[in-house]
Scaffold this active site. Structure first.
Site, short mmCIF file in Angstrom:
data_model
loop_
_atom_site.label_atom_id
_atom_site.label_comp_id
_atom_site.label_asym_id
_atom_site.label_seq_id
_atom_site.Cartn_x
_atom_site.Cartn_y
_atom_site.Cartn_z
N LYS A 212 -15.61 3.66 -6.68
CA LYS A 212 -15.53 2.14 -5.39
C LYS A 212 -14.21 1.81 -4.62
O LYS A 212 -13.73 1.68 -5.01
CB LYS A 212 -15.80 0.62 -5.84
CG LYS A 212 -15.57 -0.63 -4.95
CD LYS A 212 -15.11 -1.68 -6.29
CE LYS A 212 -14.64 -2.94 -5.55
NZ LYS A 212 -14.31 -2.38 -3.99
N GLY A 265 -4.15 -0.18 -6.88
CA GLY A 265 -4.70 -1.30 -6.60
C GLY A 265 -3.01 -1.78 -6.92
O GLY A 265 -2.11 -1.73 -7.50
N SER A 266 -4.03 -3.29 -7.60
CA SER A 266 -2.58 -4.52 -7.75
C SER A 266 -2.54 -4.41 -9.35
O SER A 266 -3.43 -4.11 -10.11
CB SER A 266 -3.47 -5.63 -7.26
OG SER A 266 -4.04 -6.48 -8.00
N THR A 267 -1.10 -4.65 -9.68
CA THR A 267 -0.71 -5.29 -10.65
C THR A 267 -1.52 -5.62 -11.69
O THR A 267 -2.47 -5.61 -12.31
CB THR A 267 0.58 -5.20 -10.76
OG1 THR A 267 0.97 -4.26 -10.25
CG2 THR A 267 1.01 -4.93 -12.20
N GLY A 268 -2.00 -7.01 -11.39
CA GLY A 268 -2.60 -7.98 -11.82
C GLY A 268 -4.25 -7.50 -11.86
O GLY A 268 -4.89 -8.54 -13.29
N VAL A 269 -5.34 -7.48 -11.00
CA VAL A 269 -6.03 -7.17 -11.09
C VAL A 269 -5.96 -5.31 -13.13
O VAL A 269 -6.99 -5.60 -13.31
CB VAL A 269 -6.78 -5.93 -9.77
CG1 VAL A 269 -8.60 -5.01 -10.54
CG2 VAL A 269 -7.33 -6.89 -9.00
N GLU A 293 -2.31 3.47 -10.98
CA GLU A 293 -1.54 2.88 -10.12
C GLU A 293 -1.44 2.17 -9.23
O GLU A 293 -2.28 1.71 -8.72
CB GLU A 293 -0.60 4.26 -9.58
CG GLU A 293 0.33 4.40 -8.72
CD GLU A 293 0.84 4.16 -6.80
OE1 GLU A 293 1.26 2.73 -6.77
OE2 GLU A 293 0.12 4.33 -6.49
N CYS A 327 2.83 1.69 -1.61
CA CYS A 327 3.49 0.87 -2.99
C CYS A 327 4.88 1.64 -2.47
O CYS A 327 5.59 0.92 -3.39
CB CYS A 327 2.74 1.69 -3.96
SG CYS A 327 0.29 2.02 -4.03
N GLU A 425 6.09 -8.14 -4.53
CA GLU A 425 5.62 -7.35 -3.93
C GLU A 425 5.24 -8.10 -3.21
O GLU A 425 3.96 -8.80 -3.11
CB GLU A 425 4.40 -6.27 -4.67
CG GLU A 425 3.74 -5.16 -4.20
CD GLU A 425 3.19 -4.27 -4.25
OE1 GLU A 425 2.83 -3.42 -4.19
OE2 GLU A 425 2.84 -5.27 -4.86
#
Length: 543
Positions: A212, A265-269, A293, A327, A425
């Site tokens: 995806k 992608g994002s740290t939260g996800v 990452e 990043c 970020e």
């Protein structure tokens, strides 16, 4: 069945074309850009042997020219994710059984197709879809993706060669199986090469993949998928779907055959993924591999001995190439008081010299940020800084989305080393600088290490070797990719394996042999030639 041991020597990095005035590559790329803009393509999902069109069409628009439509892709739902998993698992046995040299040939052919026939198309779709200038596209969607494919073939061939020793009367061997199940690849908008590497590195190891990409990267992702199919990738090995993230996760992370996720992608996800996978551990056939990452708040630490020209160049390139949407982009810099005026003057002059606009105009150094959501977020940080007593806008700060999502490169100076733009970020063309007392270099190193939860990239700029040694030691855990007298961006496959730790991910180093081990499950096989026929050992006898 292999009838020989085949060699895949260490490749050389793909040469970066210059696109200089009058060069054939520049002429060809401009022609392809015009060709692509004349079309409105219809992009299906690729599931097994099918091109799936749902009728739920999402327009693809250049971020720098939002009125133009490049085409449409067909949005899927949970049923399409299920279908993609089924197609992957159906293809698994034959793909895993394919001899390594035949699997390798597919990826090497894809690399050559990108290097030749499809180079301007990979670059063109990246330029138009992700608003990258020609040079940024060339190093990403041509050179880096070619390097990923070629170097990974070499690295995997080296892994397969690793074998245990054997004692008398026996033979030991080690085989490197693919994981049991399917791998999920989730890729971001900012690098076409990441979009190509995350699914193919797992697939190369014999795994099957559900891929995806970000919606804002579909335009270049579909081009890469078409190239892979032309290179001979069997149906179902990589299945390309366009669905909402929560829908994808709800299906994949509950599936018994979920074997791993390769994520950028994002740290939260990523944190949410890890949480959900942990809660579902009892459902899986085996422990999934979780490779990610994520974010960064990348630093440039400047020593009082540094050359202001070197500092300014590292910051102008490191913070503002591809609009800071890397990043690894330099987003916080620590400038000693003795160099502050000189560096700021050069930063102001540099930003004012940037040309900003569409990618078709090759004189533009700056293009648009990826979408309106990103534009609004970046603008909010700039607007707050303009009103805050702890900060001031040194240069830039203008934002305009009338024709595209244009954010002028912006330098913020703060008196607070923990100011919000030094810590969070932003993922845009915003650099925050903090001026520290020139005699406080060592104390500032401690500040750099403690300010951010991230640990992706960073650099030290100094002409004093003792200061370089001290910074390298003090900042050992502050960055997975550390640079000396350079910008903190631009990792090259085979040269600087990329990845960070702390909140920046699992540091599994894309573009190295380390990453491939994550997609393999070794099996040791011992064969005894003359098996014992009596359980008794000699020590049992007294005489």
């Amino acid at each position: 069945m292999s009838l020989g041991t085949f060699s895949y020597p260490l490749p050389v990095n793909e040469p970066v074309l210059s696109y200089a005035p009058g060069s054939p590559e520049k002429k060809r790329l401009k022609s392809v850009l015009a060709e692509l803009k004349k079309q409105k393509i219809d992009v299906p999902m690729y599931i097994g042997a099918e091109e799936v069109r749902t009728g739920k069409k999402i327009a693809m628009r250049p971020p720098h020219e939002t009125k133009h439509i490049l085409g449409y892709f067909h949005m899927g739902d949970a049923a399409h994710v299920e279908k993609a998993i089924d197609a992957a698992l159906k293809a698994k046995a034959s793909w895993a059984a394919m001899p390594w040299e035949d699997r390798a040939g597919i990826f090497l052919k894809a690399a050559d197709l990108i290097a030749t026939k499809y180079r301007p198309y990979m670059n063109g779709t990246t330029m138009l879809g992700q608003s990258k200038n020609a040079y940024q596209a060339e190093i990403d969607s041509a050179c880096e993706i070619i390097d990923f494919l070629k170097f990974n073939v070499h690295y995997l061939s080296e892994i397969y060669k690793q074998q245990p020793i054997s004692g008398p009367g026996m033979h030991n061997r080690l085989e490197f199986r693919p994981l049991e199940g399917f791998v999920l690849a989730v890729t971001p908008f900012n690098f076409t090469a990441i979009g190509g590497n995350l699914p193919t590195s797992a697939a190369m190891c014999g795994n099957v993949v559900v891929w995806k990409p970000a919606n804002t990267q579909v335009y270049s992702a579909q081009m890469f998928m078409r190239i892979m199919k032309e290179a001979g990738l069997p149906d179902g090995v990589i299945n390309l779907v366009y669905v909402e993230g929560p829908v994808l996760g709800d299906v994949c992370f509950k599936h018994r055959d979920f074997a791993g996720v390769h994520f950028t992608g994002s740290t939260g996800v990523f944190n949410k993924m890890w949480e959900v996978i942990g809660k579902n551990m009892g459902q899986y056939r085996s422990y999934p591999r979780i490779v990610g990452e994520t974010g960064g708040k990348d630093f440039v630490m400047v020593h009082p001995s540094a050359d202001p020209d070197v500092v300014a160049t590292a910051l102008l390139r490191g913070a503002f190439e591809f609009q800071g949407q890397k990043c690894s982009a330099a987003s916080r810099a620590y400038i000693p008081s003795n160099l502050a005026d000189a560096v700021k003057k050069k930063l102001v002059a540099g930003v004012k010299s940037f040309k900003m606009g569409t990618v078709e105009n090759f004189t533009n150094f700056i293009n648009a940020v990826i979408d309106e959501k990103s534009f609004d977020k970046i603008k909010s940080y700039i607007d707050k800084a303009a009103k805050d007593k702890k900060a001031k806008i040194v240069v830039g700060g203008k934002c305009d989305k009338k024709t595209g999502y244009f954010v002028q490169p912006t330098v913020i100076e703060t008196t607070d080393p923990h100011y919000v733009t030094m810590c969070e970020e932003i993922f845009g063309p915003v650099l925050t600088i903090y001026i520290y007392p020139e005699q406080s270099f060592e104390q500032t190193l401690e500040l750099v290490d403690a300010t951010s939860p991230y640990a992706l990239t960073g650099s030290i700029i100094s002409t004093d070797r003792a200061a370089i040694v001290l910074a390298t030691e003090k900042l050992r855990n502050a960055a997975g990719n550390f640079y000396i007298n350079d910008k903190p961006t631009g990792a090259v496959v085979g040269q600087q394996p990329f990845g960070g730790a702390r909140a920046s991910g699992t540091n599994d180093k894309a573009g190295s042999i380390l990453n491939l081990y994550r997609w393999l499950s070794p099996r040791t096989i011992k064969e005894t030639f003359t098996p014992p026929t009596d359980y008794r050992y000699p020590f049992l006898n007294e005489i």
